[in-house]
Scaffold this motif. Structure first.
Motif, PDB file in Angstrom:
ATOM      1  N   ILE A 140      64.436  -1.596 -12.702  1.00  0.00           N
ATOM      2  CA  ILE A 140      64.707  -2.328 -11.465  1.00  0.00           C
ATOM      3  C   ILE A 140      63.845  -3.582 -11.378  1.00  0.00           C
ATOM      4  O   ILE A 140      62.810  -3.694 -12.048  1.00  0.00           O
ATOM      5  CB  ILE A 140      64.456  -1.462 -10.207  1.00  0.00           C
ATOM      6  N   LEU A 141      64.298  -4.507 -10.532  1.00  0.00           N
ATOM      7  CA  LEU A 141      63.510  -5.673 -10.169  1.00  0.00           C
ATOM      8  C   LEU A 141      63.938  -6.101  -8.770  1.00  0.00           C
ATOM      9  O   LEU A 141      65.130  -6.094  -8.451  1.00  0.00           O
ATOM     10  CB  LEU A 141      63.738  -6.814 -11.171  1.00  0.00           C
ATOM     11  N   ASN A 142      62.964  -6.481  -7.928  1.00  0.00           N
ATOM     12  CA  ASN A 142      63.246  -6.888  -6.552  1.00  0.00           C
ATOM     13  C   ASN A 142      63.104  -8.390  -6.326  1.00  0.00           C
ATOM     14  O   ASN A 142      63.815  -8.962  -5.500  1.00  0.00           O
ATOM     15  CB  ASN A 142      62.327  -6.167  -5.567  1.00  0.00           C
ATOM     16  N   GLY A 143      62.169  -9.004  -7.012  1.00  0.00           N
ATOM     17  CA  GLY A 143      61.934 -10.430  -6.814  1.00  0.00           C
ATOM     18  C   GLY A 143      61.298 -11.049  -8.040  1.00  0.00           C
ATOM     19  O   GLY A 143      60.661 -10.357  -8.843  1.00  0.00           O
ATOM     20  N   LEU A 144      61.463 -12.360  -8.185  1.00  0.00           N
ATOM     21  CA  LEU A 144      60.915 -13.054  -9.350  1.00  0.00           C
ATOM     22  C   LEU A 144      60.487 -14.456  -8.944  1.00  0.00           C
ATOM     23  O   LEU A 144      61.262 -15.208  -8.351  1.00  0.00           O
ATOM     24  CB  LEU A 144      61.976 -13.137 -10.453  1.00  0.00           C
ATOM     25  N   GLU A 145      59.234 -14.793  -9.255  1.00  0.00           N
ATOM     26  CA  GLU A 145      58.735 -16.156  -9.077  1.00  0.00           C
ATOM     27  C   GLU A 145      58.268 -16.685 -10.426  1.00  0.00           C
ATOM     28  O   GLU A 145      57.631 -15.962 -11.197  1.00  0.00           O
ATOM     29  CB  GLU A 145      57.570 -16.177  -8.085  1.00  0.00           C
ATOM     30  N   ILE A 146      58.601 -17.942 -10.716  1.00  0.00           N
ATOM     31  CA  ILE A 146      58.210 -18.568 -11.975  1.00  0.00           C
ATOM     32  C   ILE A 146      57.558 -19.910 -11.666  1.00  0.00           C
ATOM     33  O   ILE A 146      58.120 -20.732 -10.934  1.00  0.00           O
ATOM     34  CB  ILE A 146      59.419 -18.762 -12.916  1.00  0.00           C
ATOM     35  N   PHE A 147      56.370 -20.132 -12.230  1.00  0.00           N
ATOM     36  CA  PHE A 147      55.606 -21.348 -11.991  1.00  0.00           C
ATOM     37  C   PHE A 147      55.216 -21.980 -13.322  1.00  0.00           C
ATOM     38  O   PHE A 147      54.804 -21.285 -14.256  1.00  0.00           O
ATOM     39  CB  PHE A 147      54.320 -21.049 -11.206  1.00  0.00           C
ATOM     40  N   LYS A 148      55.311 -23.302 -13.389  1.00  0.00           N
ATOM     41  CA  LYS A 148      54.836 -24.055 -14.555  1.00  0.00           C
ATOM     42  C   LYS A 148      53.382 -24.447 -14.331  1.00  0.00           C
ATOM     43  O   LYS A 148      53.031 -24.919 -13.240  1.00  0.00           O
ATOM     44  CB  LYS A 148      55.713 -25.293 -14.768  1.00  0.00           C
ATOM     45  N   LEU A 149      52.541 -24.233 -15.338  1.00  0.00           N
ATOM     46  CA  LEU A 149      51.122 -24.515 -15.208  1.00  0.00           C
ATOM     47  C   LEU A 149      50.827 -25.960 -15.601  1.00  0.00           C
ATOM     48  O   LEU A 149      51.346 -26.473 -16.598  1.00  0.00           O
ATOM     49  CB  LEU A 149      50.298 -23.578 -16.101  1.00  0.00           C
ATOM     50  N   ASN A 150      49.964 -26.596 -14.804  1.00  0.00           N
ATOM     51  CA  ASN A 150      49.591 -27.990 -15.035  1.00  0.00           C
ATOM     52  C   ASN A 150      48.091 -28.105 -14.837  1.00  0.00           C
ATOM     53  O   ASN A 150      47.611 -28.129 -13.703  1.00  0.00           O
ATOM     54  CB  ASN A 150      50.349 -28.902 -14.075  1.00  0.00           C
ATOM     55  N   THR A 151      47.337 -28.155 -15.928  1.00  0.00           N
ATOM     56  CA  THR A 151      45.889 -28.247 -15.822  1.00  0.00           C
ATOM     57  C   THR A 151      45.501 -29.652 -15.381  1.00  0.00           C
ATOM     58  O   THR A 151      46.065 -30.641 -15.862  1.00  0.00           O
ATOM     59  CB  THR A 151      45.221 -27.934 -17.185  1.00  0.00           C
ATOM     60  N   ASN A 152      44.516 -29.725 -14.479  1.00  0.00           N
ATOM     61  CA  ASN A 152      44.140 -31.045 -13.953  1.00  0.00           C
ATOM     62  C   ASN A 152      43.402 -31.877 -14.984  1.00  0.00           C
ATOM     63  O   ASN A 152      42.996 -31.395 -16.038  1.00  0.00           O
ATOM     64  CB  ASN A 152      43.308 -30.901 -12.671  1.00  0.00           C
ATOM     65  N   ARG A 153      43.225 -33.171 -14.656  1.00  0.00           N
ATOM     66  CA  ARG A 153      42.594 -34.109 -15.589  1.00  0.00           C
ATOM     67  C   ARG A 153      41.110 -33.808 -15.761  1.00  0.00           C
ATOM     68  O   ARG A 153      40.440 -33.411 -14.854  1.00  0.00           O
ATOM     69  CB  ARG A 153      42.751 -35.533 -15.067  1.00  0.00           C
TER      70      ARG A 153
END
Length: 425
Positions: free
Chosen positions: A412-425
């Motif tokens: 089963i799965l109820n929810g999914l969040e996907i984020f792209k990582l962006n390291t700061n300068r």
């Protein structure tokens, strides 16, 4: 007599404070910072969801810019499906332009609203620009026109959402540090011979350590033998937020952070499984998974493989999600087993594959959460390497692990969040 009465009153007061403190996890999140800026507007207006937006003409947030750096326009023509606020007006940037926002230190949602329509005689398809926020480069040579044309199903407008941390400047302050306002800067930089634009800006605070948790909670790095440490020096760009097996959830249906959740059906591969729904399900939030983690509507709907074990053993519950290649991604999987027949560990055990790599060998929702109706989420980091195409498909697959002899062949799965990582300068 006075002393005895005072001693008698203390225990109930102490008990009241204890109950209040220990039930905070059952409450919606109440943001300490909430800024809604309707760019190009000359007055304060409300959006259809009832929230009030400040017009940015003569705004204190943009006070440091010369008058010739920007202009304001109304959309030449606006589709009826597009909300008037904040999309009817835009601020056009002819040169570098900075907004400065006073907020408390801590992690924030930054949401940028774009309606790439026609504004006066400007050709919106020629708008390219970069965007920085303090030490983060959030957009580079960005085209809102190209972005909206690539979205499926087609839309006329969109929102870019980022998660970033506003830092304490570490100077000696002569007031309590928690009350010191910081001044994060949001700078639009048009590309050469081009212009930038924005329709709306939203800033909303969030609980500390909600996504980035550093040394205290290392994350599973899929395909690697080492852990991944996600610090709040990394900005996250929200790529997808899905209510798996359920309907769209608007920003006001969220738990105080005004997140928007979308249906997952667009990303399912072949068999879609079942979407069981039990009306009146009571979701039991915990200190580990507080009420603000995700709405009840996320945890009270799900997508399962179904009731036929022979069928379930011959397919995977699969989502295919296009993402930009060459970046790390954070995947947050939300689970809640509310079907009454699932009450014990080892009744349902499944594997989780992310991009054909094992992320979890023995996922057991009852074991992870502590019981039926109790929500839980798990975070994973995966690298989507560079390839021949700028876009690649990110695969998420669930399938029963019958080697551990569970009672049911299901996942089963109820929810999914996907984020792209962006390291700061």
């Amino acid at each position: 007599m006075f002393i005895s009465i005072a001693l008698y009153l203390l225990p109930p007061l102490h008990l009241f404070l204890y109950v209040t403190a220990t039930t905070d996890y059952l409450q919606r999140y109440s943001p300490t910072d909430l800024i809604l800026l309707n760019c190009g507007a000359s007055s304060n207006l409300s959006s259809p969801d009832g929230r009030g937006w400040d017009g940015d003409s003569q705004s204190k947030f943009a006070a440091s810019n010369p008058p010739e750096a920007s202009s304001v326009f109304e959309a030449s023509n606006q589709d009826p499906s597009v909300n008037q606020v904040p999309y009817m007006t835009a601020r056009i940037f002819h040169s570098k332009f900075t907004y400065t926002f006073p907020v408390l230190p801590g992690p924030k949602f930054l949401r940028l609203y774009f309606y790439p329509a026609s504004y006066s005689n400007l050709d919106i398809s020629t708008s390219y620009f970069s965007l920085s926020a303090n030490n983060y480069d959030l957009l580079n040579n960005f085209s809102a026109s190209l972005t909206v044309s690539a979205i499926r199903p087609p839309v006329d407008y969109f929102t870019k959402e980022f998660i970033m941390t506003v830092w304490d400047n570490q100077k000696l302050e002569f007031v309590k540090i928690s009350t010191v306002l910081k001044m994060p800067k949001l700078t639009f930089i048009p590309s050469p011979a081009s212009f930038a634009f924005i329709n709306g800006i939203e800033i909303v605070s969030m609980p500390d350590s909600f996504y980035a948790r550093g040394d205290d909670n290392p994350l599973t790095y899929v395909g690697s033998d080492v852990f991944f440490y996600l610090y709040n020096t990394t900005a996250l760009e929200t790529v997808y937020r899905l209510n798996v097996g359920g309907q769209d959830i608007s920003s006001t249906g969220d738990t105080g952070m005004y997140r928007t959740w979308h249906q997952d059906s667009e990303y399912l591969f072949r068999q879609s499984g079942n979407t069981p729904y039990l009306p009146g399900v009571k979701i039991k939030y915990t200190t580990k998974t507080p009420a603000y983690s995700a709405p009840v509507m996320v945890y009270s709907t799900m997508r399962s493989m179904g009731r036929e074990p022979r069928v379930n053993m011959n397919y995977n519950l699969t989502w295919i999600i296009p993402v930009d290649a060459g970046f790390h991604y954070l995947l947050r999987l939300h689970f809640c087993e509310f079907r009454m027949e699932f009450k014990s560990v080892n009744q349902q055990v499944f594997l989780i594959f992310i991009n054909n790599q094992t992320a979890e060998y023995d996922a057991d929702v009852i074991h992870m959460s502590g019981g039926n109706g109790i929500p839980v989420y798990k975070d994973y980091i995966v690298l989507v390497p560079q390839g021949s195409q700028s876009k690649q498909d990110l695969w998420l697959e669930l399938l029963p692990n019958m080697e551990l002899k569970p009672t049911y062949a299901d996942a089963i799965l109820n929810g999914l969040e996907i984020f792209k990582l962006n390291t700061n300068r």
